[in-house]
Design an enzyme around this catalytic site. Structure first.
Site, PDB file in Angstrom:
ATOM      1  CB  CYS A 126      -0.892  -0.019   1.244  1.00  0.00           C
ATOM      2  SG  CYS A 126      -2.009   1.378   1.385  1.00  0.00           S
TER       3      CYS A 126
ATOM      4  CG  HIS B 166      -5.544  -2.309  -1.509  1.00  0.00           C
ATOM      5  ND1 HIS B 166      -4.597  -2.861  -0.679  1.00  0.00           N
ATOM      6  CD2 HIS B 166      -5.275  -0.974  -1.531  1.00  0.00           C
ATOM      7  CE1 HIS B 166      -3.799  -1.904  -0.223  1.00  0.00           C
ATOM      8  NE2 HIS B 166      -4.191  -0.760  -0.736  1.00  0.00           N
ATOM      9  CD  GLU B 167      -6.573   1.511  -4.189  1.00  0.00           C
ATOM     10  OE1 GLU B 167      -6.830   2.529  -3.510  1.00  0.00           O
ATOM     11  OE2 GLU B 167      -5.445   0.992  -4.207  1.00  0.00           O
TER      12      GLU B 167
ATOM     13  CG  HIS C 187      -7.351   2.725   0.849  1.00  0.00           C
ATOM     14  ND1 HIS C 187      -6.636   2.966   1.998  1.00  0.00           N
ATOM     15  CD2 HIS C 187      -6.504   2.073   0.011  1.00  0.00           C
ATOM     16  CE1 HIS C 187      -5.412   2.480   1.875  1.00  0.00           C
ATOM     17  NE2 HIS C 187      -5.310   1.935   0.671  1.00  0.00           N
TER      18      HIS C 187
END
Length: 184
Positions: A104, A146-147, A150
């Site tokens: 990351c 993953h995004e 966030h």
């Protein structure tokens, strides 16, 4: 011959938000204004992602608590996927759960084996407000999950348990960038 502009070519590189900043663990706000400021943010996200040599970047990683992320990521067949999603919703994850290396830009230089599904579907909008659906498999599915994490206020370290989590947190504690964020 290339037609159209290169994403990020008109953006500015912004400082990255690093682990330890509470913004990374705060759920981001829905975008309601699809105007020029959003277009500038998307350009800045691409410029920052490319400068940091990443494959994805969310707005909270540059200090903006908005539900926006960009990506330029291959899948397992090395097909390039390039785009952005505003107000993303993870509507499907399925297939095989694979543990693979994940890093990351907000934890520079570190990575850990993280479990993710090998298929993901995100729905959202473009910066102009048009609805989109993005399907990802393999590595690209990992990137999308993953995004999305966030914008939900999570980082990949939050998925780790046991010795993997302890090892990553020891590495974070020793990282020069972490000591700088603590001193601020």
């Amino acid at each position: 011959m290339r037609y159209g502009s290169i994403p990020g070519a008109h953006g500015r590189v912004r400082p990255l938000t690093l682990l330890g900043d509470p913004l990374l663990h705060t759920q981001c706000t829905e975008v309601t204004d699809f105007g020029p400021e959003l277009a500038c943010l998307v350009e800045d996200l691409f410029a920052t992602m490319y400068a940091a040599q990443g494959v994805g970047l969310a707005a909270n990683q540059v200090g903006e608590s908005l539900r926006v992320f960009v990506y330029d990521c291959p899948d397992d067949e090395d097909t390039r996927h390039l785009g952005h999603v505003v107000n993303p919703r993870l509507v499907e994850t399925d297939g095989v759960v694979l543990r693979g290396p994940e890093g990351c830009l907000s934890l520079p230089g570190l990575e850990a084996g993280t479990e993710r599904y090998d298929h993901a579907v995100i729905e959202g909008f473009t910066m102009t407000g048009d609805p989109i659906t993005v399907h990802g498999t393999g590595w690209f599915a990992r990137c999308l999950q993953h995004e999305y994490d966030h914008v939900e206020g999570r980082v990949y370290a939050d998925h780790l348990t046991g010795w993997r989590h302890k090892r990553l947190m020891r590495q974070v504690a020793r990282a020069t960038w972490h000591r700088r964020t603590e001193a601020v």
